[in-house]
Design a protein around this motif. Structure first.
Motif, mmCIF file in Angstrom:
data_model
loop_
_atom_site.group_PDB
_atom_site.id
_atom_site.type_symbol
_atom_site.label_atom_id
_atom_site.label_comp_id
_atom_site.label_asym_id
_atom_site.label_seq_id
_atom_site.Cartn_x
_atom_site.Cartn_y
_atom_site.Cartn_z
ATOM 1 N N ARG A 1 40.055 36.095 36.364
ATOM 2 C CA ARG A 1 41.236 36.159 35.500
ATOM 3 C C ARG A 1 41.900 34.789 35.408
ATOM 4 N N LEU A 2 42.068 34.124 36.546
ATOM 5 C CA LEU A 2 42.740 32.821 36.559
ATOM 6 C C LEU A 2 41.995 31.792 35.712
ATOM 7 N N LEU A 3 40.674 31.840 35.749
ATOM 8 C CA LEU A 3 39.860 30.855 35.043
ATOM 9 C C LEU A 3 39.517 31.284 33.619
ATOM 10 N N GLY A 4 39.984 32.450 33.218
ATOM 11 C CA GLY A 4 39.706 32.922 31.872
ATOM 12 C C GLY A 4 38.266 33.324 31.673
ATOM 13 N N LEU A 5 37.611 33.814 32.742
ATOM 14 C CA LEU A 5 36.212 34.225 32.667
ATOM 15 C C LEU A 5 36.111 35.737 32.529
ATOM 16 N N GLU A 6 35.076 36.191 31.866
ATOM 17 C CA GLU A 6 34.807 37.619 31.804
ATOM 18 C C GLU A 6 34.443 38.118 33.203
ATOM 19 N N ILE A 7 34.952 39.272 33.566
ATOM 20 C CA ILE A 7 34.623 39.856 34.872
ATOM 21 C C ILE A 7 33.304 40.606 34.726
ATOM 22 N N PRO A 8 32.271 40.196 35.455
ATOM 23 C CA PRO A 8 30.962 40.842 35.307
ATOM 24 C C PRO A 8 31.005 42.328 35.654
ATOM 25 N N GLU A 9 30.175 43.098 35.006
ATOM 26 C CA GLU A 9 30.059 44.515 35.337
ATOM 27 C C GLU A 9 29.285 44.677 36.642
ATOM 28 N N GLY A 10 29.495 45.795 37.301
ATOM 29 C CA GLY A 10 28.708 46.117 38.486
ATOM 30 C C GLY A 10 29.238 45.557 39.783
ATOM 31 N N ILE A 11 30.413 44.899 39.755
ATOM 32 C CA ILE A 11 30.975 44.407 41.016
ATOM 33 C C ILE A 11 31.771 45.536 41.675
ATOM 34 N N ASP A 12 32.123 45.344 42.936
ATOM 35 C CA ASP A 12 32.913 46.339 43.660
ATOM 36 C C ASP A 12 34.403 46.057 43.571
ATOM 37 N N GLY A 13 34.765 44.813 43.283
ATOM 38 C CA GLY A 13 36.165 44.442 43.195
ATOM 39 C C GLY A 13 36.841 45.014 41.965
ATOM 40 N N ASP A 14 38.175 45.159 42.053
ATOM 41 C CA ASP A 14 38.961 45.743 40.971
ATOM 42 C C ASP A 14 40.233 44.917 40.809
ATOM 43 N N LEU A 15 40.370 44.251 39.673
ATOM 44 C CA LEU A 15 41.522 43.391 39.431
ATOM 45 C C LEU A 15 42.842 44.155 39.569
ATOM 46 N N ASP A 16 42.848 45.425 39.174
ATOM 47 C CA ASP A 16 44.082 46.207 39.240
ATOM 48 C C ASP A 16 44.637 46.315 40.657
ATOM 49 N N GLN A 17 43.787 46.146 41.654
ATOM 50 C CA GLN A 17 44.216 46.282 43.042
ATOM 51 C C GLN A 17 44.946 45.044 43.568
ATOM 52 N N ILE A 18 44.916 43.950 42.800
ATOM 53 C CA ILE A 18 45.500 42.704 43.305
ATOM 54 C C ILE A 18 46.312 41.951 42.252
ATOM 55 N N LYS A 19 46.254 42.370 41.002
ATOM 56 C CA LYS A 19 46.859 41.558 39.939
ATOM 57 C C LYS A 19 48.387 41.538 39.986
ATOM 58 N N SER A 20 49.000 42.344 40.842
ATOM 59 C CA SER A 20 50.466 42.308 40.955
ATOM 60 C C SER A 20 50.957 40.963 41.479
#
Length: 435
Positions: A405-424
């Motif tokens: 998100r910070l670098l303006g990159l697309e988040i690849p599919e199939g990862i385990d991480g979830d931006l919603d869990q930390i974007k606050s």
């Protein structure tokens, strides 16, 4: 055309077809690292990812390092950073880099057996550590490279390897003797480069707290405080150097795991369990992978090992505690030995060497992440982050999509991480702009 000419022409055509066939198979390994930022990349902010190996979640509160305290007060912090199991160095650094659990990205231990390669990966084997075919997923520097963004690394797990045919634009092969001052100076130099050549992603690594924790145990306040204050000075110099560039740099500070006290009296000699005629063992201290020989029945071996349980338990891999999801990677082997809390696997030779030196307590890690001593740190500061903001403990798998998100990159599919869990942790404006 003579018969001889026809034969020569046919051979040439066959040769060209063969070359083309080989080229298509090898094409992923012929890509080059981006050496000049694209027009789009030039408009992106900067991310500096700093790993402080073995930095336990409570060290800042205990030892009060001034530069880190100031950094945190002007940025964000998590109550702790929850590593992935097993809480070991290489698996968790690469999880931070890819947003995947070790079971998925493949670096399941500092040492592990690869069935595909029929070889044992070991972080101390430089050839293997630099072999990109061991590393799954798409680490953040690869995603940045695909977006024509210049990247750099002064030591970070995976950056020495040729992953997907690529490595960071600028990087160094690991050498623990390189002083922190040298690493800091180079990071600042990178950020002072001309815009087209300047890296927008920089990763760094410092082993100070891990070294001190292992050697002296995390209960040795004097040794740990001295080491941390020296490291804090290096970080202070880094922060000043970055500020002087005037660039919009978002700094993220993490650690791969925490550290627990380990009595030498409670070390379990793995030698007493090994039986080369029945199975091979891969010992990571907090977990031992069991790989039965081809002719050995796993259930019979499980029952045999259970009869030897003494301060450890034997599990089928799918039943092993610690994993958040049922592991499916074959390289674990079908059985696992897990020491009881307060115990750790070692070798008779290593145990004897420590006893001879009158060492009574060391520091270890790798255990189930439900134990708070295994937790690390997450601190961040920069134009994208809120100020003086705290979040609950967060899993390290979520750092990867945050960096995307910070670098303006697309988040690849199939990862385990979830931006919603930390974007606050991000400023409302950044979330509004990109949601």
């Amino acid at each position: 055309m003579t018969k001889q000419h026809r034969i020569i022409t046919l051979i040439a055509i066959v040769g060209m077809l063969s070359l083309n066939s080989c080229s298509s198979k090898l094409s992923p390994t012929t890509q080059k690292a981006t050496t000049s930022n694209s027009e789009s990349a030039l408009k992106k902010p900067y991310v500096l990812l700093i790993s402080l190996d073995g930095f336990r979640w409570d060290y800042v509160d205990k030892y009060r390092p001034p530069n880190l305290i100031n950094f945190i007060s002007k940025g964000v912090k998590a109550q702790s950073l929850i590593p992935s199991y097993p809480s070991k160095t290489f698996p968790n650094h690469y999880t931070i880099a890819t947003g995947m659990y070790p079971d998925k990205h493949g670096i399941i231990g500092n040492i592990f057996y690869s069935y595909e390669k029929e070889a044992t990966y070991n972080i101390r084997n430089r050839e293997m550590a630099e072999d990109g075919s061991f590393y799954g997923g798409s680490p953040i520097w690869i995603e940045a490279n695909k977006a024509s963004m210049v990247t750099a690394s002064y030591f970070f797990v995976g950056t020495e390897a040729n992953i997907q045919g690529m490595s960071p634009t600028y990087y160094y092969k690991y050498d623990g003797s390189v002083k922190n001052e040298t690493r800091v100076a180079q990071a600042v130099k990178w950020l002072k480069m001309p815009a087209k050549k300047r890296p927008h992603l920089v990763t760094m690594y410092f082993s100070d707290m891990d070294d001190a924790g292992h050697n002296f145990s995390p209960s040795n306040d004097e040794e740990l405080k001295n080491k941390l204050l020296a490291l804090d000075k290096n970080l202070g110099d880094l922060f000043k150097g970055i500020a002087a560039t005037g660039l919009p740099v978002n700094i993220i500070i993490v650690s791969d795991h925490g550290m627990a006290n380990q009595s030498i009296e409670n070390l379990i000699p793995v030698d007493d369990i090994q039986n080369d005629s029945l199975f091979s063992t891969i010992n990571n201290g907090s977990i031992v992978n069991i790989h039965p020989k081809d002719h050995i029945d796993t259930n019979d071996l499980l029952e045999d090992l259970k009869r030897k349980e003494h301060h450890f338990k034997v599990y089928k891999t799918e039943d092993t505690p610690g994993f958040e999801n049922i592991p499916t990677n074959k390289d674990w082997g079908p059985l696992q030995l897990v020491p009881d809390l307060g115990y750790y696997f070692s070798t008779k030779k290593s145990i004897a060497a420590r006893i001879e030196k009158n060492i009574t307590t060391i520091g270890v890690h790798g255990f189930d992440t439900k134990y708070k001593d295994m937790h690390g740190i997450f601190y961040a500061k920069g134009p994208a982050f809120k100020k003086n903001y705290e979040i609950p403990a967060v899993k390290n798998i979520h750092i990867y999509p945050l960096m995307c998100r910070l670098l303006g990159l697309e988040i690849p599919e199939g990862i385990d991480g979830d931006l919603d869990q930390i974007k606050s942790v991000l400023t409302p404006l950044l979330n509004k702009e990109q949601d």
